[in-house]
Design an enzyme around this catalytic site. Structure first.
Site, mmCIF file in Angstrom:
data_model
loop_
_atom_site.group_PDB
_atom_site.id
_atom_site.type_symbol
_atom_site.label_atom_id
_atom_site.label_comp_id
_atom_site.label_asym_id
_atom_site.label_seq_id
_atom_site.Cartn_x
_atom_site.Cartn_y
_atom_site.Cartn_z
ATOM 1 N N ASP A 9 1.830 -2.633 -0.140
ATOM 2 C CA ASP A 9 1.060 -2.038 0.948
ATOM 3 C C ASP A 9 2.090 -1.396 1.900
ATOM 4 O O ASP A 9 3.290 -1.661 1.791
ATOM 5 C CB ASP A 9 0.282 -3.149 1.665
ATOM 6 C CG ASP A 9 -0.331 -2.677 2.958
ATOM 7 O OD1 ASP A 9 -0.989 -1.621 2.952
ATOM 8 O OD2 ASP A 9 -0.161 -3.364 3.992
ATOM 9 N N ASP A 11 1.314 -0.165 5.811
ATOM 10 C CA ASP A 11 1.191 -0.530 7.227
ATOM 11 C C ASP A 11 1.153 -2.042 7.406
ATOM 12 O O ASP A 11 0.305 -2.731 6.834
ATOM 13 C CB ASP A 11 -0.076 0.111 7.806
ATOM 14 C CG ASP A 11 0.020 1.620 7.761
ATOM 15 O OD1 ASP A 11 0.997 2.151 8.313
ATOM 16 O OD2 ASP A 11 -0.850 2.262 7.154
#
Ligand code: XBP
Ligand code: MG
Length: 256
Positions: A9, A11
Site C-alpha cells: 500500500d 498512503d
C-alpha cells in the site's frame, strides 16, 4: 512455501502522507475553488474511512454540508477540485518534505536483492505514487515495481478486494504467495478478502482500528537504531527489524 512477492500500500504504509500532505493539498484546492471547506486533522481522520479523494469529497458534500448536490454538476466539480488537489500534493512531495517510514527503503532493497517481486496496490492517484517513489527512492525506483495498481484502475476502491485481485491477475500469482503491507483496516479488509496475508504497520490515524485478521501488527518496519514493536494480546513488545528472513520464517509458522 516462501513469499514470492510483496504488495505495498502507499498512503500510511510507505510514508505518512495523509495528515501533512493529502489533507493540506485538499484544503489548498478547496481555497482555490472558492469553497469554504476546511478539513482539520481530527475531521480528516474520520473522513479517511472513505478511501479515494474524489469519493471522500462526495461523502463530505453529502454528509457534512447543507449543499443540495443536485444544484450543480458536483461530479464534474469534484473531478476538477481533485485535479487541483493532485497538483498541490505532487508539489508538496517535490519539496521533499515527506520521508519514507522507518525500514521501508531497507526492506525494499532487501526484497530486490533476494529476487522477490514487488507491486503497489493503492487507492491514490498514479501521479502521486510516482512522485513519492521518485522523490524518496530516486528516478528509477518506479521500475522496481512490476505492477503499480492505483486510483481508478478498478471501480470499487478498498475495502473492496478489487485492487488486490487486479494485481494478482497481472502478476499471475496466487494470494498465498504474496504478502500485503498495509496500514489501515480498509487496506487489511481489501487484502484479506482477496485471500492475501497482511502485515500491518500502524500509524496515528489507524492505531485503534481492528487488525484481528492481520498476520502481524507492528509499529513500523524498524531500523537498527529504531526498533519496531509488535502488538499482540493487547501489548506492545520490541521486535527489532522486520527483514526478509523474519518474514519467510513467519510464513512457515503461520501460513500454509
Ligand atoms: C489512501 C486513500 C487516498 C488518499 C488520497 O488509502 O484513500 O484516497 O487519501 O489520494 P489507501 P487521492 O492507503 O488505503 O490506499 O486523492 O489521489 O485519492
Ligand atoms: Mg494506506
Amino acid at each position: 512455501m516462501v513469499w514470492r512477492a510483496f504488495l505495498f500500500d502507499v498512503d500510511g504504509t510507505l510514508a505518512e502522507t495523509e495528515r501533512d500532505a493529502h489533507r493540506v493539498a485538499f484544503n489548498q484546492a478547496f481555497k482555490e475553488h472558492n469553497l469554504d471547506w476546511y478539513w482539520d486533522e481530527m475531521l480528516y481522520g474520520k473522513l479517511l474511512n472513505v478511501t479515494g479523494g474524489k469519493e471522500r469529497m462526495h461523502h463530505y458534500l453529502h454528509e457534512f454540508t447543507d449543499i443540495d448536490p443536485n444544484q450543480e454538476n458536483w461530479n464534474d466539480l469534484i473531478k476538477q477540485i481533485h485535479k487541483t488537489k493532485t497538483d498541490y500534493y505532487v508539489s508538496l512531495l517535490n519539496e521533499g518534505l515527506v520521508p519514507l517510514r522507518p525500514g521501508v527503503k531497507r526492506l525494499l532493497e532487501e526484497a530486490r536483492n533476494e529476487g522477490l517481486r514487488l507491486a503497489i496496490a493503492t487507492t491514490t492517484t498514479p501521479d502521486n505514487v510516482i512522485a513519492l517513489l521518485e522523490n524518496s527512492l530516486g528516478k528509477h525506483s518506479v521500475e522496481w515495481f512490476e505492477v503499480i495498481a492505483a486510483g481508478d484502475v478498478v471501480k470499487a476502491k478498498k475495502p473492496a478486494p478489487d485492487i488486490y485481485q487486479w494485481v494478482l491477475n497481472q502478476m499471475a500469482l496466487k494470494p498465498n504467495e504474496c504478502l500485503a503491507l498495509e496500514d489501515s483496516e480498509n487496506g487489511l479488509r481489501a487484502a484479506t478478502q482477496a485471500g492475501i496475508p497482511t502485515l500491518i504497520t500502524v500509524n496515528d490515524y489507524t492505531q485503534h482500528q481492528d487488525f484481528n485478521e492481520a498476520l502481524l501488527v507492528v509499529s513500523h518496519l524498524g531500523e537498527e537504531t529504531n526498533p519496531s514493536y509488535q502488538y499482540e494480546n493487547g501489548e506492545w513488545n520490541p521486535i527489532g527489524t522486520i527483514d526478509i528472513s523474519f518474514l519467510q520464517q513467519l510464513k512457515k509458522e503461520k501460513c500454509i
